[in-house]
Design a protein around this motif. Structure first.
Motif, PDB file in Angstrom:
ATOM      1  N   ARG A   1       3.623  24.068 -10.886  1.00  0.00           N
ATOM      2  CA  ARG A   1       2.460  24.722 -11.149  1.00  0.00           C
ATOM      3  C   ARG A   1       2.084  23.987 -12.163  1.00  0.00           C
ATOM      4  N   VAL A   2       0.579  23.720 -12.303  1.00  0.00           N
ATOM      5  CA  VAL A   2      -0.115  22.999 -13.422  1.00  0.00           C
ATOM      6  C   VAL A   2      -1.299  23.703 -13.867  1.00  0.00           C
ATOM      7  N   VAL A   3      -1.269  24.286 -15.078  1.00  0.00           N
ATOM      8  CA  VAL A   3      -2.332  25.014 -15.552  1.00  0.00           C
ATOM      9  C   VAL A   3      -3.098  24.190 -16.691  1.00  0.00           C
ATOM     10  N   CYS A   4      -4.393  23.986 -16.523  1.00  0.00           N
ATOM     11  CA  CYS A   4      -5.315  23.004 -17.206  1.00  0.00           C
ATOM     12  C   CYS A   4      -6.353  23.975 -17.859  1.00  0.00           C
ATOM     13  N   MET A   5      -6.299  23.919 -19.163  1.00  0.00           N
ATOM     14  CA  MET A   5      -6.954  24.991 -20.120  1.00  0.00           C
ATOM     15  C   MET A   5      -8.314  23.913 -20.660  1.00  0.00           C
ATOM     16  N   ASP A   6      -9.323  24.933 -20.733  1.00  0.00           N
ATOM     17  CA  ASP A   6     -10.541  24.523 -21.487  1.00  0.00           C
ATOM     18  C   ASP A   6     -10.347  25.142 -22.976  1.00  0.00           C
ATOM     19  N   TRP A   7     -10.493  24.070 -23.885  1.00  0.00           N
ATOM     20  CA  TRP A   7     -10.491  24.686 -25.166  1.00  0.00           C
ATOM     21  C   TRP A   7     -11.510  25.493 -25.584  1.00  0.00           C
ATOM     22  N   LEU A   8     -11.394  26.369 -26.633  1.00  0.00           N
ATOM     23  CA  LEU A   8     -12.263  27.181 -27.039  1.00  0.00           C
ATOM     24  C   LEU A   8     -13.510  26.279 -27.398  1.00  0.00           C
ATOM     25  N   GLY A   9     -14.723  26.820 -27.002  1.00  0.00           N
ATOM     26  CA  GLY A   9     -16.172  25.824 -27.184  1.00  0.00           C
ATOM     27  C   GLY A   9     -16.113  24.929 -26.203  1.00  0.00           C
ATOM     28  N   ARG A  10     -15.423  24.636 -24.981  1.00  0.00           N
ATOM     29  CA  ARG A  10     -15.494  23.731 -24.148  1.00  0.00           C
ATOM     30  C   ARG A  10     -15.540  24.204 -22.763  1.00  0.00           C
ATOM     31  N   GLY A  11     -15.964  23.402 -22.008  1.00  0.00           N
ATOM     32  CA  GLY A  11     -16.089  23.935 -20.490  1.00  0.00           C
ATOM     33  C   GLY A  11     -16.371  25.378 -20.206  1.00  0.00           C
ATOM     34  N   ARG A  12     -15.714  26.146 -19.528  1.00  0.00           N
ATOM     35  CA  ARG A  12     -16.098  27.414 -19.200  1.00  0.00           C
ATOM     36  C   ARG A  12     -15.471  28.532 -20.183  1.00  0.00           C
ATOM     37  N   SER A  13     -14.719  28.034 -21.423  1.00  0.00           N
ATOM     38  CA  SER A  13     -14.326  28.796 -22.239  1.00  0.00           C
ATOM     39  C   SER A  13     -15.346  29.362 -23.232  1.00  0.00           C
ATOM     40  N   GLY A  14     -15.448  30.477 -23.897  1.00  0.00           N
ATOM     41  CA  GLY A  14     -16.239  31.011 -24.949  1.00  0.00           C
ATOM     42  C   GLY A  14     -16.262  30.356 -26.369  1.00  0.00           C
ATOM     43  N   TRP A  15     -17.313  30.588 -27.064  1.00  0.00           N
ATOM     44  CA  TRP A  15     -17.443  29.997 -28.248  1.00  0.00           C
ATOM     45  C   TRP A  15     -17.022  30.618 -29.323  1.00  0.00           C
ATOM     46  N   LEU A  16     -16.417  30.181 -30.431  1.00  0.00           N
ATOM     47  CA  LEU A  16     -15.958  30.976 -31.600  1.00  0.00           C
ATOM     48  C   LEU A  16     -17.150  31.312 -32.200  1.00  0.00           C
ATOM     49  N   ALA A  17     -17.258  32.284 -33.370  1.00  0.00           N
ATOM     50  CA  ALA A  17     -18.317  32.819 -33.952  1.00  0.00           C
ATOM     51  C   ALA A  17     -18.784  31.982 -35.154  1.00  0.00           C
ATOM     52  N   ASP A  18     -17.944  31.199 -35.881  1.00  0.00           N
ATOM     53  CA  ASP A  18     -18.341  30.309 -36.910  1.00  0.00           C
ATOM     54  C   ASP A  18     -17.707  28.908 -36.746  1.00  0.00           C
ATOM     55  N   HIS A  19     -18.605  27.923 -37.008  1.00  0.00           N
ATOM     56  CA  HIS A  19     -18.161  26.376 -36.720  1.00  0.00           C
ATOM     57  C   HIS A  19     -16.828  26.250 -37.698  1.00  0.00           C
ATOM     58  N   SER A  20     -16.493  27.081 -38.608  1.00  0.00           N
ATOM     59  CA  SER A  20     -15.474  26.519 -39.547  1.00  0.00           C
ATOM     60  C   SER A  20     -14.238  27.026 -38.665  1.00  0.00           C
ATOM     61  N   GLU A  21     -14.283  27.744 -37.777  1.00  0.00           N
ATOM     62  CA  GLU A  21     -13.051  28.229 -37.278  1.00  0.00           C
ATOM     63  C   GLU A  21     -12.589  27.284 -36.033  1.00  0.00           C
ATOM     64  N   TYR A  22     -13.276  26.273 -35.835  1.00  0.00           N
ATOM     65  CA  TYR A  22     -12.758  25.252 -34.785  1.00  0.00           C
ATOM     66  C   TYR A  22     -11.604  24.364 -35.712  1.00  0.00           C
ATOM     67  N   THR A  23     -10.410  24.714 -35.867  1.00  0.00           N
ATOM     68  CA  THR A  23      -9.370  23.983 -36.448  1.00  0.00           C
ATOM     69  C   THR A  23      -8.331  23.457 -35.674  1.00  0.00           C
ATOM     70  N   LEU A  24      -7.319  22.737 -35.942  1.00  0.00           N
ATOM     71  CA  LEU A  24      -6.288  22.201 -35.467  1.00  0.00           C
ATOM     72  C   LEU A  24      -5.299  23.690 -35.411  1.00  0.00           C
ATOM     73  N   ALA A  25      -5.174  24.501 -36.552  1.00  0.00           N
ATOM     74  CA  ALA A  25      -4.697  25.576 -36.499  1.00  0.00           C
ATOM     75  C   ALA A  25      -5.266  26.735 -35.362  1.00  0.00           C
ATOM     76  N   CYS A  26      -6.333  26.666 -35.128  1.00  0.00           N
ATOM     77  CA  CYS A  26      -7.010  27.642 -34.053  1.00  0.00           C
ATOM     78  C   CYS A  26      -6.557  27.302 -32.698  1.00  0.00           C
ATOM     79  N   TYR A  27      -6.605  25.630 -32.318  1.00  0.00           N
ATOM     80  CA  TYR A  27      -6.225  25.401 -31.033  1.00  0.00           C
ATOM     81  C   TYR A  27      -4.602  25.723 -31.017  1.00  0.00           C
ATOM     82  N   VAL A  28      -3.808  25.381 -31.992  1.00  0.00           N
ATOM     83  CA  VAL A  28      -2.229  25.719 -31.813  1.00  0.00           C
ATOM     84  C   VAL A  28      -2.217  27.259 -31.367  1.00  0.00           C
ATOM     85  N   GLU A  29      -2.914  28.129 -32.150  1.00  0.00           N
ATOM     86  CA  GLU A  29      -2.778  29.434 -31.797  1.00  0.00           C
ATOM     87  C   GLU A  29      -3.355  29.791 -30.326  1.00  0.00           C
ATOM     88  N   GLN A  30      -4.317  29.029 -29.865  1.00  0.00           N
ATOM     89  CA  GLN A  30      -4.685  29.254 -28.552  1.00  0.00           C
ATOM     90  C   GLN A  30      -3.599  28.652 -27.433  1.00  0.00           C
TER      91      GLN A  30
END
Length: 350
Positions: free
Chosen positions: A103-132
């Motif tokens: 079973r292979v699940v392929c994810m769109d990062w926040l702000g990419r593809g069909r995923s939604g966008w974060l409210a503030d540009h400063s929130e696009y961080t490595l820590a946020c991607y780890v949390e995702q």
């Protein structure tokens, strides 16, 4: 894949958007029935909003999209791409491994593809991607899972595996390690952090060719397929644009002012690791590889005639990944992997 009925072969390369879309949609239909779209609501915690003015901080939800391949009761591999990738870049490795029972699940990062966008540009961080990644794994039922990360996705996967070892059983790093030189990151970031509008297929494919020139030997129709999913039509701009939040790429440009340094995380890893190394890569260098090997055992595969990063459409690459995930390849080995013949053209003869 199941063969499609013959169709009159459009001009190649496609001259106009109608012909380009005819080819792209036909390539896309090759995967019909082989995957499903999925999603969940990611919750952005207050702790990841430190750069947001205090009066604007609040926990909020953002939709995350992913593709889901193979049997739902199969062993799980979660794939996450680079800074500007979308989930469908993994379609080839996902399709190949799904046929082997994964079973292979392929994810769109926040702000990419069909995923939604974060409210503030400063929130696009490595820590946020780890949390995702944390929340994605919880959505899928919890760990441990095998994790495959390309470029920035590999950095996030490495951080998660070090911080939460119980969540990751095996880790595949696609041309990424604990160190990426600042100069390389800054050069790439300057190219990405721009708003591109493509008003003709020729313009789009020239840009795609330039951005993917180090990906290794890849058929033109595979490049078209990836580019189709990486872009979308914008009526307001009168052309195709990249399917991402430009603020995420601007945030990456700010972060690229310094080198990636994850040596502490690398030393803390507990799971087996496979590293795919493009032999011409300027992101994963020879000194970095040797230091990685000195710190811990790893399986290391060199991919010839390839830079940063392999597309993983090559059948030899996807087969090797499958063998390593199943444990039939040693966790402490080093080899060079020859290229498989290019996949048969996706467009049947006219």
């Amino acid at each position: 894949m199941t063969a499609l009925p013959p169709l009159r072969k459009p001009p190649w390369p496609p001259a106009g958007w109608h012909d380009w879309l005819t080819v792209a949609e036909r390539l896309d239909r090759r995967f019909d029935g082989h995957y499903a779209f999925g999603g969940f609501d990611y919750r952005q915690p207050l702790a990841l909003q430190r750069a947001v003015p205090l009066r604007l901080r609040r926990a909020y939800e953002v939709p995350v999209a992913y593709t889901d391949w193979g049997p739902r009761d199969g062993p799980l591999l979660l794939c996450c791409g680079g800074v500007a990738n979308t989930a469908m870049r993994f379609a080839f490795v996902a399709a190949d491994l799904a046929r082997e029972g994964w079973r292979v699940v392929c994810m769109d990062w926040l702000g990419r593809g069909r995923s939604g966008w974060l409210a503030d540009h400063s929130e696009y961080t490595l820590a946020c991607y780890v949390e995702q990644l944390h929340q994605m794994i919880a959505h899928l039922g919890g760990g441990p899972v095998a994790l495959l990360g390309s470029s920035m996705g590999g950095s996030a996967a490495l951080a998660l595996a070090a911080q939460s070892p119980a969540l990751v059983s095996r880790l595949v790093l696609n041309d990424v390690g604990p160190h990426i030189p600042r100069a390389r990151r800054a050069r790439r970031a300057e190219t990405l952090a721009r708003h591109y509008v493509f008003r003709s297929p020729a313009e789009l494919m020239r840009r795609a060719g330039a951005s993917q020139k180090h990906d290794g030997p890849v058929a033109d129709d595979v490049r078209l397929f990836i580019t189709y999913h990486q872009t979308c039509w914008s009526p307001d701009n009168g052309g195709r644009i990249y399917r991402h939040d430009l603020r995420a790429l601007l945030a990456y440009r700010d972060d690229a002012a310094r080198s990636v340094d994850q040596w502490r995380e690398w030393s803390a890893l507990a799971c087996p690791v496979l590293v795919l190394h493009g032999e011409e890569s300027d992101a994963l260098t020879e000194p970095t590889l040797r230091r990685m090997q000195q710190a811990r055992p790893l399986a290391l595969v060199h991919v010839p005639d390839t830079g940063h990063t392999p597309v993983l459409a090559d059948r030899n690459q996807t087969a090797f990944i499958g063998d390593w995930l199943c444990g039939t390849v040693g966790d402490d080995c080093e080899c060079s992997l020859p290229h498989a013949p290019l996949r048969r053209s996706w467009t049947p003869p006219g």
